[in-house]
Design a protein around this motif. Structure first.
Motif, PDB file in Angstrom:
ATOM      1  N   ARG A   4      99.827  48.522  55.794  1.00  0.00           N
ATOM      2  CA  ARG A   4     100.042  47.972  57.133  1.00  0.00           C
ATOM      3  C   ARG A   4     101.077  48.792  57.879  1.00  0.00           C
ATOM      4  NH1 ARG A   4     102.356  41.919  56.543  1.00  0.00           N
ATOM      5  NH2 ARG A   4     103.059  42.129  58.718  1.00  0.00           N
ATOM      6  N   ALA A   5     100.953  48.713  59.192  1.00  0.00           N
ATOM      7  CA  ALA A   5     101.917  49.335  60.092  1.00  0.00           C
ATOM      8  C   ALA A   5     102.537  48.203  60.896  1.00  0.00           C
ATOM      9  CB  ALA A   5     101.234  50.347  60.999  1.00  0.00           C
ATOM     10  N   ASN A   6     103.715  47.790  60.503  1.00  0.00           N
ATOM     11  CA  ASN A   6     104.327  46.614  61.118  1.00  0.00           C
ATOM     12  C   ASN A   6     104.567  46.802  62.619  1.00  0.00           C
ATOM     13  OD1 ASN A   6     104.395  45.136  58.741  1.00  0.00           O
ATOM     14  ND2 ASN A   6     106.416  45.891  58.160  1.00  0.00           N
ATOM     15  N   ALA A   7     104.944  47.995  63.002  1.00  0.00           N
ATOM     16  CA  ALA A   7     105.223  48.240  64.419  1.00  0.00           C
ATOM     17  C   ALA A   7     103.970  48.099  65.274  1.00  0.00           C
ATOM     18  CB  ALA A   7     105.832  49.622  64.586  1.00  0.00           C
ATOM     19  N   LYS A   8     102.821  48.233  64.647  1.00  0.00           N
ATOM     20  CA  LYS A   8     101.554  48.140  65.373  1.00  0.00           C
ATOM     21  C   LYS A   8     100.833  46.824  65.099  1.00  0.00           C
ATOM     22  CE  LYS A   8     100.694  53.147  65.251  1.00  0.00           C
ATOM     23  NZ  LYS A   8      99.744  54.210  64.835  1.00  0.00           N
ATOM     24  N   ASN A   9     101.447  45.942  64.302  1.00  0.00           N
ATOM     25  CA  ASN A   9     100.793  44.679  63.920  1.00  0.00           C
ATOM     26  C   ASN A   9      99.395  44.939  63.371  1.00  0.00           C
ATOM     27  OD1 ASN A   9     103.016  43.159  64.714  1.00  0.00           O
ATOM     28  ND2 ASN A   9     102.223  42.820  66.773  1.00  0.00           N
ATOM     29  N   THR A  10      99.291  45.968  62.576  1.00  0.00           N
ATOM     30  CA  THR A  10      97.988  46.426  62.093  1.00  0.00           C
ATOM     31  C   THR A  10      97.975  46.508  60.568  1.00  0.00           C
ATOM     32  OG1 THR A  10      97.581  47.670  64.125  1.00  0.00           O
ATOM     33  CG2 THR A  10      96.330  48.319  62.171  1.00  0.00           C
ATOM     34  N   VAL A  11      96.844  46.098  60.006  1.00  0.00           N
ATOM     35  CA  VAL A  11      96.625  46.202  58.571  1.00  0.00           C
ATOM     36  C   VAL A  11      95.367  47.029  58.345  1.00  0.00           C
ATOM     37  CG1 VAL A  11      95.327  44.026  58.431  1.00  0.00           C
ATOM     38  CG2 VAL A  11      96.479  44.926  56.400  1.00  0.00           C
ATOM     39  N   TYR A  12      95.375  47.785  57.256  1.00  0.00           N
ATOM     40  CA  TYR A  12      94.265  48.658  56.935  1.00  0.00           C
ATOM     41  C   TYR A  12      93.717  48.310  55.547  1.00  0.00           C
ATOM     42  CZ  TYR A  12      96.706  51.352  60.515  1.00  0.00           C
ATOM     43  OH  TYR A  12      97.339  51.732  61.667  1.00  0.00           O
ATOM     44  N   LEU A  13      92.456  48.640  55.337  1.00  0.00           N
ATOM     45  CA  LEU A  13      91.868  48.505  54.016  1.00  0.00           C
ATOM     46  C   LEU A  13      91.061  49.768  53.731  1.00  0.00           C
ATOM     47  CD1 LEU A  13      91.523  46.584  51.563  1.00  0.00           C
ATOM     48  CD2 LEU A  13      89.333  45.910  52.579  1.00  0.00           C
ATOM     49  N   GLN A  14      91.547  50.559  52.801  1.00  0.00           N
ATOM     50  CA  GLN A  14      90.831  51.744  52.369  1.00  0.00           C
ATOM     51  C   GLN A  14      89.960  51.369  51.183  1.00  0.00           C
ATOM     52  OE1 GLN A  14      90.823  54.970  53.655  1.00  0.00           O
ATOM     53  NE2 GLN A  14      89.207  55.362  52.153  1.00  0.00           N
ATOM     54  N   MET A  15      88.665  51.619  51.323  1.00  0.00           N
ATOM     55  CA  MET A  15      87.700  51.248  50.283  1.00  0.00           C
ATOM     56  C   MET A  15      87.014  52.515  49.774  1.00  0.00           C
ATOM     57  SD  MET A  15      86.063  47.864  52.079  1.00  0.00           S
ATOM     58  CE  MET A  15      85.453  48.786  53.489  1.00  0.00           C
ATOM     59  N   ASN A  16      87.177  52.785  48.509  1.00  0.00           N
ATOM     60  CA  ASN A  16      86.593  53.972  47.885  1.00  0.00           C
ATOM     61  C   ASN A  16      85.562  53.575  46.829  1.00  0.00           C
ATOM     62  OD1 ASN A  16      88.382  55.594  49.391  1.00  0.00           O
ATOM     63  ND2 ASN A  16      89.954  55.444  47.791  1.00  0.00           N
ATOM     64  N   SER A  17      84.733  54.530  46.474  1.00  0.00           N
ATOM     65  CA  SER A  17      83.714  54.318  45.440  1.00  0.00           C
ATOM     66  C   SER A  17      82.949  53.023  45.680  1.00  0.00           C
ATOM     67  CB  SER A  17      84.372  54.291  44.054  1.00  0.00           C
ATOM     68  OG  SER A  17      85.075  55.489  43.805  1.00  0.00           O
ATOM     69  N   LEU A  18      82.474  52.862  46.890  1.00  0.00           N
ATOM     70  CA  LEU A  18      81.822  51.615  47.269  1.00  0.00           C
ATOM     71  C   LEU A  18      80.541  51.387  46.487  1.00  0.00           C
ATOM     72  CD1 LEU A  18      82.597  51.748  51.047  1.00  0.00           C
ATOM     73  CD2 LEU A  18      83.159  49.840  49.534  1.00  0.00           C
ATOM     74  N   LYS A  19      80.282  50.114  46.198  1.00  0.00           N
ATOM     75  CA  LYS A  19      79.101  49.702  45.457  1.00  0.00           C
ATOM     76  C   LYS A  19      78.272  48.773  46.323  1.00  0.00           C
ATOM     77  CE  LYS A  19      81.887  49.845  41.241  1.00  0.00           C
ATOM     78  NZ  LYS A  19      82.342  49.102  40.048  1.00  0.00           N
ATOM     79  N   THR A  20      76.995  48.635  45.979  1.00  0.00           N
ATOM     80  CA  THR A  20      76.131  47.768  46.777  1.00  0.00           C
ATOM     81  C   THR A  20      76.659  46.333  46.795  1.00  0.00           C
ATOM     82  OG1 THR A  20      74.689  47.436  44.866  1.00  0.00           O
ATOM     83  CG2 THR A  20      74.082  49.184  46.412  1.00  0.00           C
ATOM     84  N   LYS A  21      77.309  45.922  45.730  1.00  0.00           N
ATOM     85  CA  LYS A  21      77.822  44.553  45.688  1.00  0.00           C
ATOM     86  C   LYS A  21      79.055  44.355  46.573  1.00  0.00           C
ATOM     87  CE  LYS A  21      80.559  45.271  41.461  1.00  0.00           C
ATOM     88  NZ  LYS A  21      80.770  44.794  40.072  1.00  0.00           N
ATOM     89  N   ASP A  22      79.558  45.446  47.137  1.00  0.00           N
ATOM     90  CA  ASP A  22      80.652  45.321  48.105  1.00  0.00           C
ATOM     91  C   ASP A  22      80.146  44.949  49.501  1.00  0.00           C
ATOM     92  OD1 ASP A  22      82.210  48.134  46.547  1.00  0.00           O
ATOM     93  OD2 ASP A  22      82.781  46.025  46.340  1.00  0.00           O
ATOM     94  N   SER A  23      78.831  44.939  49.676  1.00  0.00           N
ATOM     95  CA  SER A  23      78.260  44.580  50.966  1.00  0.00           C
ATOM     96  C   SER A  23      78.619  43.138  51.303  1.00  0.00           C
ATOM     97  CB  SER A  23      76.739  44.733  50.940  1.00  0.00           C
ATOM     98  OG  SER A  23      76.371  46.073  50.719  1.00  0.00           O
ATOM     99  N   ALA A  24      79.193  42.953  52.486  1.00  0.00           N
ATOM    100  CA  ALA A  24      79.651  41.624  52.896  1.00  0.00           C
ATOM    101  C   ALA A  24      80.205  41.732  54.307  1.00  0.00           C
ATOM    102  CB  ALA A  24      80.727  41.107  51.951  1.00  0.00           C
ATOM    103  N   ILE A  25      80.516  40.586  54.862  1.00  0.00           N
ATOM    104  CA  ILE A  25      81.325  40.567  56.085  1.00  0.00           C
ATOM    105  C   ILE A  25      82.783  40.514  55.649  1.00  0.00           C
ATOM    106  CG2 ILE A  25      81.889  39.349  58.205  1.00  0.00           C
ATOM    107  CD1 ILE A  25      79.059  38.222  58.177  1.00  0.00           C
ATOM    108  N   TYR A  26      83.568  41.424  56.184  1.00  0.00           N
ATOM    109  CA  TYR A  26      84.979  41.503  55.842  1.00  0.00           C
ATOM    110  C   TYR A  26      85.806  40.907  56.984  1.00  0.00           C
ATOM    111  CZ  TYR A  26      84.047  44.295  51.714  1.00  0.00           C
ATOM    112  OH  TYR A  26      83.626  44.722  50.476  1.00  0.00           O
ATOM    113  N   TYR A  27      86.657  39.974  56.618  1.00  0.00           N
ATOM    114  CA  TYR A  27      87.481  39.269  57.590  1.00  0.00           C
ATOM    115  C   TYR A  27      88.952  39.615  57.353  1.00  0.00           C
ATOM    116  CZ  TYR A  27      83.385  36.256  58.245  1.00  0.00           C
ATOM    117  OH  TYR A  27      82.134  35.779  58.498  1.00  0.00           O
ATOM    118  N   CYS A  28      89.634  39.811  58.448  1.00  0.00           N
ATOM    119  CA  CYS A  28      91.067  40.053  58.411  1.00  0.00           C
ATOM    120  C   CYS A  28      91.790  38.789  58.870  1.00  0.00           C
ATOM    121  CB  CYS A  28      91.383  41.215  59.357  1.00  0.00           C
ATOM    122  SG  CYS A  28      93.124  41.464  59.721  1.00  0.00           S
ATOM    123  N   TYR A  29      93.004  38.573  58.352  1.00  0.00           N
ATOM    124  CA  TYR A  29      93.808  37.478  58.869  1.00  0.00           C
ATOM    125  C   TYR A  29      95.264  37.918  58.996  1.00  0.00           C
ATOM    126  CZ  TYR A  29      95.574  36.495  54.144  1.00  0.00           C
ATOM    127  OH  TYR A  29      96.164  36.584  52.905  1.00  0.00           O
TER     128      TYR A  29
END
Length: 120
Positions: free
Chosen positions: A71-96
Motif C-alpha cells: 500500500r501507498a498510504n499517501a495515496k490511500n491506495t492498496v495493490y495486489l500483485q498476483m503471480n503464477s496465476l491459475k484458473t482457480k484464481d478466476s473470480a471477482i476481486y473486491y477491495c476494502y
C-alpha cells in the motif's frame, strides 16, 4: 462520502501475472486496514490479503507464495500483485478500506469489484 475503486482486472493466461490497484477517496481522516477478497461463481467470498496502516500483512495460506499486497498510504491506495496465476484464481476481486472519519467513527467501504479471468 468515501469511494473505493479497483482497477487492473482482466483476462490473463495461466502462469501469467496481474497487478490490481485500489484507491480510496473522499472525506478520509485515516485508513486502518486495507484488503482484498475474492468471490468465484457459486462460492463464498474469501479473504485474499490484508495490510495494516503500518504495513503488517496477512494472507490466505494458499495464496501467500504467489500474491503480494502493498500500500501507498499517501495515496490511500492498496495493490495486489498476483503471480503464477491459475484458473482457480478466476473470480471477482473486491477491495476494502477501513476508513476513519473526522468524527472518530470507522466504517468499512467496499469497491465494486474487478473481474479476473485466468484461461488455461
Amino acid at each position: 462520502q468515501v469511494r473505493v475503486v479497483e482497477s487492473g482486472g482482466g483476462l490473463v493466461q495461466a502462469g501469467g501475472s496481474l497487478r490490481l490497484s485500489c484507491e480510496a477517496s473522499g472525506i478520509i481522516f485515516s485508513i486502518n486496514d486495507m484488503g482484498w477478497c475474492r468471490q468465484a461463481p457459486g462460492e463464498q467470498r474469501e479473504l485474499v490479503a490484508i495490510i495494516t496502516s503500518g504495513g503488517v500483512t496477512n494472507y490466505a495460506d494458499s495464496l501467500k507464495d504467489r500474491f503480494t499486497i502493498a500500500r501507498a498510504n499517501a495515496k490511500n491506495t492498496v495493490y495486489l500483485q498476483m503471480n503464477s496465476l491459475k484458473t482457480k484464481d478466476s473470480a471477482i476481486y473486491y477491495c476494502y478500506a477501513d476508513v476513519r472519519s473526522y468524527s472518530g467513527s470507522s466504517l468499512r467501504y467496499w469497491g465494486q469489484g474487478t473481474q479476473i479471468t485466468v484461461s488455461s
